[in-house]
Motif scaffolding. Sequence first.
Motif, PDB file in Angstrom:
ATOM      1  N   SER A  91       0.845  -1.195   0.000  1.00 52.73           N
ATOM      2  CA  SER A  91       0.000   0.000   0.000  1.00 52.73           C
ATOM      3  C   SER A  91       0.877   1.242   0.000  1.00 52.73           C
ATOM      4  N   ILE A  92       0.757   2.049  -1.024  1.00 49.69           N
ATOM      5  CA  ILE A  92       1.569   3.257  -1.096  1.00 49.69           C
ATOM      6  C   ILE A  92       1.146   4.262  -0.017  1.00 49.69           C
ATOM      7  N   ASP A  93      -0.121   4.238   0.375  1.00 52.39           N
ATOM      8  CA  ASP A  93      -0.583   5.128   1.453  1.00 52.39           C
ATOM      9  C   ASP A  93       0.065   4.754   2.789  1.00 52.39           C
ATOM     10  N   THR A  94       0.218   3.462   3.028  1.00 54.20           N
ATOM     11  CA  THR A  94       0.896   3.024   4.247  1.00 54.20           C
ATOM     12  C   THR A  94       2.337   3.510   4.256  1.00 54.20           C
ATOM     13  N   ILE A  95       2.995   3.445   3.109  1.00 53.04           N
ATOM     14  CA  ILE A  95       4.370   3.932   2.992  1.00 53.04           C
ATOM     15  C   ILE A  95       4.429   5.423   3.305  1.00 53.04           C
ATOM     16  N   PHE A  96       3.521   6.192   2.741  1.00 51.50           N
ATOM     17  CA  PHE A  96       3.502   7.639   2.999  1.00 51.50           C
ATOM     18  C   PHE A  96       3.317   7.913   4.495  1.00 51.50           C
ATOM     19  N   ASN A  97       2.388   7.216   5.132  1.00 48.10           N
ATOM     20  CA  ASN A  97       2.101   7.448   6.552  1.00 48.10           C
ATOM     21  C   ASN A  97       3.288   7.073   7.434  1.00 48.10           C
ATOM     22  N   GLU A  98       3.940   5.951   7.124  1.00 42.76           N
ATOM     23  CA  GLU A  98       5.076   5.522   7.935  1.00 42.76           C
ATOM     24  C   GLU A  98       6.253   6.500   7.775  1.00 42.76           C
ATOM     25  N   PHE A  99       6.450   7.003   6.565  1.00 37.83           N
ATOM     26  CA  PHE A  99       7.532   7.975   6.388  1.00 37.83           C
ATOM     27  C   PHE A  99       7.241   9.258   7.156  1.00 37.83           C
ATOM     28  N   SER A 116      15.001  -0.346  -8.408  1.00 38.63           N
ATOM     29  CA  SER A 116      15.331   0.791  -9.266  1.00 38.63           C
ATOM     30  C   SER A 116      14.169   1.776  -9.277  1.00 38.63           C
ATOM     31  N   ILE A 117      14.402   2.940  -9.818  1.00 35.71           N
ATOM     32  CA  ILE A 117      13.389   3.996  -9.853  1.00 35.71           C
ATOM     33  C   ILE A 117      12.172   3.574 -10.667  1.00 35.71           C
ATOM     34  N   ALA A 118      12.360   2.657 -11.621  1.00 38.42           N
ATOM     35  CA  ALA A 118      11.246   2.235 -12.476  1.00 38.42           C
ATOM     36  C   ALA A 118      10.673   0.885 -12.075  1.00 38.42           C
ATOM     37  N   SER A 119      11.111   0.326 -10.948  1.00 44.32           N
ATOM     38  CA  SER A 119      10.617  -0.996 -10.526  1.00 44.32           C
ATOM     39  C   SER A 119       9.128  -0.949 -10.194  1.00 44.32           C
ATOM     40  N   PRO A 120       8.335  -1.869 -10.726  1.00 42.94           N
ATOM     41  CA  PRO A 120       6.928  -1.954 -10.329  1.00 42.94           C
ATOM     42  C   PRO A 120       6.813  -2.340  -8.864  1.00 42.94           C
ATOM     43  N   ILE A 121       6.013  -1.591  -8.099  1.00 44.47           N
ATOM     44  CA  ILE A 121       5.842  -1.893  -6.678  1.00 44.47           C
ATOM     45  C   ILE A 121       4.427  -2.355  -6.348  1.00 44.47           C
ATOM     46  N   ALA A 122       3.468  -1.930  -7.148  1.00 44.06           N
ATOM     47  CA  ALA A 122       2.068  -2.307  -6.959  1.00 44.06           C
ATOM     48  C   ALA A 122       1.374  -2.108  -8.306  1.00 44.06           C
ATOM     49  N   GLU A 123       0.122  -2.437  -8.368  1.00 43.92           N
ATOM     50  CA  GLU A 123      -0.579  -2.329  -9.647  1.00 43.92           C
ATOM     51  C   GLU A 123      -0.556  -0.891 -10.167  1.00 43.92           C
ATOM     52  N   HIS A 124      -0.028  -0.730 -11.363  1.00 40.52           N
ATOM     53  CA  HIS A 124       0.074   0.567 -12.044  1.00 40.52           C
ATOM     54  C   HIS A 124       0.957   1.567 -11.289  1.00 40.52           C
ATOM     55  N   MET A 125       1.858   1.096 -10.436  1.00 39.02           N
ATOM     56  CA  MET A 125       2.732   1.995  -9.678  1.00 39.02           C
ATOM     57  C   MET A 125       4.163   1.506  -9.722  1.00 39.02           C
ATOM     58  N   THR A 126       5.096   2.458  -9.815  1.00 40.53           N
ATOM     59  CA  THR A 126       6.514   2.147  -9.738  1.00 40.53           C
ATOM     60  C   THR A 126       7.123   2.915  -8.559  1.00 40.53           C
ATOM     61  N   GLU A 127       8.404   2.681  -8.322  1.00 40.00           N
ATOM     62  CA  GLU A 127       9.073   3.390  -7.229  1.00 40.00           C
ATOM     63  C   GLU A 127       9.002   4.906  -7.420  1.00 40.00           C
ATOM     64  N   LEU A 128       8.961   5.343  -8.659  1.00 43.95           N
ATOM     65  CA  LEU A 128       8.852   6.775  -8.923  1.00 43.95           C
ATOM     66  C   LEU A 128       7.610   7.382  -8.283  1.00 43.95           C
ATOM     67  N   ASP A 129       6.540   6.586  -8.162  1.00 40.13           N
ATOM     68  CA  ASP A 129       5.320   7.090  -7.529  1.00 40.13           C
ATOM     69  C   ASP A 129       5.526   7.346  -6.036  1.00 40.13           C
ATOM     70  N   ILE A 130       6.420   6.595  -5.408  1.00 40.74           N
ATOM     71  CA  ILE A 130       6.737   6.874  -4.003  1.00 40.74           C
ATOM     72  C   ILE A 130       7.449   8.213  -3.904  1.00 40.74           C
ATOM     73  N   VAL A 131       8.436   8.426  -4.788  1.00 36.09           N
ATOM     74  CA  VAL A 131       9.181   9.699  -4.789  1.00 36.09           C
ATOM     75  C   VAL A 131       8.217  10.865  -4.971  1.00 36.09           C
ATOM     76  N   ARG A 132       7.311  10.728  -5.918  1.00 42.55           N
ATOM     77  CA  ARG A 132       6.351  11.799  -6.187  1.00 42.55           C
ATOM     78  C   ARG A 132       5.447  12.036  -4.974  1.00 42.55           C
ATOM     79  N   GLY A 133       5.020  10.955  -4.331  1.00 45.49           N
ATOM     80  CA  GLY A 133       4.079  11.078  -3.221  1.00 45.49           C
ATOM     81  C   GLY A 133       4.680  11.678  -1.963  1.00 45.49           C
ATOM     82  N   VAL A 134       5.921  11.321  -1.641  1.00 44.06           N
ATOM     83  CA  VAL A 134       6.534  11.858  -0.417  1.00 44.06           C
ATOM     84  C   VAL A 134       7.111  13.251  -0.637  1.00 44.06           C
TER      85      VAL A 134
END
Length: 239
Positions: A91-99, A116-134
């Motif tokens: 869950s990318i939301d869980t990641i945001f909250n924990e950070f 890597s920055i382009a690694s898929p982490i969840a459906e339709h999401m890559t690590e880049l989406d974590i960078v953008r979200g935080v």
Amino acid sequence: MLNIFISGLEPQTGKTLVASGIAATMQSLSYSTSVYKPIQTGAKILNGFKSSPDLSAIKRVDSNINTLSTYMISGSGAPFVSAYEDKVSISIDTIFNEFRSMSNLTECNIIEGCNSIASPIAEHMTELDIVRGVRVPLILVVNPSKTSIDKVLMGLNYISSNKINLLGIIINQYNENSENLEEKYFPQILKEYSGVNVLGVLPDYGDLSKLAPEVLISDILNNVQLEDIFRIRIAKLYN
């Protein structure tokens, strides 16, 4: 807050070495520091529980660094695939909250990416989406022996097209005496063709288990532009 996200363009480029070096150096400069690894693939079983080998390596450099990993996954492939095999839903939301919770505890906060920055982490999401979200500035760690200049340029285009705040690149495991000319002149070629800041250059340490923390900290102080990375003046550097 002094926040950065350390990622790479492919696995095994030395992200953990750079993260541990910067974290330990900031600790030595009296900044309380955390390293958050949202997703750890290749997790190990220790005393019946999954543990993060990357965070363990960081703790070996400086045990006072605060560390946390949200998802520890056994497989070593792309996070999305490995998580599926482990029956884990990321869950990318869980990641945001924990950070956000962790970053309130310390002055300096480093997020270390997974494959890597382009690694898929969840459906339709890559690590880049974590960078953008935080909303944390990005630093890429590039290893000249693993990643060619053309792959770096393509990766930079991917990052730029997604409007990510890229601070620059740290070159890791650089061999200035390499017989491979692209590797030998990697920093100069990168500067000329990418226009991206080279924030630091670190050597090839060989067996990392024998690398003394004080050597790594000294190299970070001398070869990495900490003030440019965190956009502050570090008074202790001038004492």
